[in-house]
Design a protein around this motif. Structure first.
Motif, PDB file in Angstrom:
ATOM      1  N   LEU A  29     -59.296  27.227  47.120  1.00  0.00           N
ATOM      2  CA  LEU A  29     -58.650  26.126  47.391  1.00  0.00           C
ATOM      3  C   LEU A  29     -60.495  24.325  47.099  1.00  0.00           C
ATOM      4  N   TRP A  86     -56.095  30.063  53.777  1.00  0.00           N
ATOM      5  CA  TRP A  86     -56.060  28.771  53.047  1.00  0.00           C
ATOM      6  C   TRP A  86     -55.531  28.150  51.205  1.00  0.00           C
ATOM      7  N   ASN A  87     -55.725  29.550  50.727  1.00  0.00           N
ATOM      8  CA  ASN A  87     -54.717  29.291  49.530  1.00  0.00           C
ATOM      9  C   ASN A  87     -53.948  29.519  49.833  1.00  0.00           C
ATOM     10  N   ARG A 146     -51.978  24.024  50.255  1.00  0.00           N
ATOM     11  CA  ARG A 146     -51.590  22.735  48.866  1.00  0.00           C
ATOM     12  C   ARG A 146     -50.102  22.174  49.023  1.00  0.00           C
TER      13      ARG A 146
END
Length: 187
Positions: A100, A172-173, A178
């Motif tokens: 990220l 988190w990716n 996103r």
């Protein structure tokens, strides 16, 4: 029936033995948290429930020996992750945080905050091929960002509102995160 019971006992004893040995226990914990990170999802806090970070004299020291005044992040999207090198769920989510960071560090201020010694942090980063900047708090964080557990992650919008507040390992990716960041950047 007796053969199955014996096999179950052997498997149970093997699992217990692996959990007792510190090196394997640590790796097993990281693996379990990595699996859980794909299940846990980030969600935006409802507008009426968002806390606003107002004036703050929070200061952070980077691993490159630069002092950051948290006030300098006003008007920007800020991603704060409290973590430690010894924390299995922190380690489990780090690869997704690095990905990220790689894609968003031009548009989002990333603050990876730890109390660990920078020498230890730098060795950890080199070993795992992480290149994000890390910070140590020089004084008390704003009350809304105080935490007693790690990992703990906050995302703050351009208006200074905490829009994401998550504890534990997350991916988190993910596409969801996103899209959330893209919307916050566009605001």
């Amino acid at each position: 029936m007796k053969g199955k019971l014996t096999l179950r006992n052997i498997i149970f004893i093997a699992v217990i033995a692996l959990l007792i040995i510190p090196k394997t226990r640590h790796n097993i914990q990281i693996g379990l948290h990595k699996v859980l990170s794909y299940i846990n999802q980030s969600s935006l806090i409802d507008k009426e429930d968002r806390l606003v970070i107002t004036k703050s004299n929070w200061k952070l020291m980077s691993n490159t020996n630069i002092t950051l005044d948290f006030e300098a992040t006003q008007g920007k999207v800020v991603f704060i992750n409290f973590w430690a090198t010894w924390c299995p769920p922190c380690i489990a989510e780090m690869p997704s945080l690095q990905s990220l960071y790689d894609d968003y560090n031009d548009n989002v201020v990333f603050l990876f905050v730890t109390s660990d010694d920078f020498e230890k942090v730098n060795k950890f980063k080199v070993k795992n091929k992480f290149n994000f900047k890390t910070y140590k708090p020089l004084n008390k964080s704003p009350e809304a960002l105080e935490t007693s557990s790690i990992p703990r992650t906050f995302v703050i919008n351009k208006n200074g509102e905490i829009v994401i507040d998550e504890s534990g390992a997350l991916d988190w990716n993910s596409e969801k995160v996103r899209k959330q960041l893209d919307r916050l950047i566009a605001e």
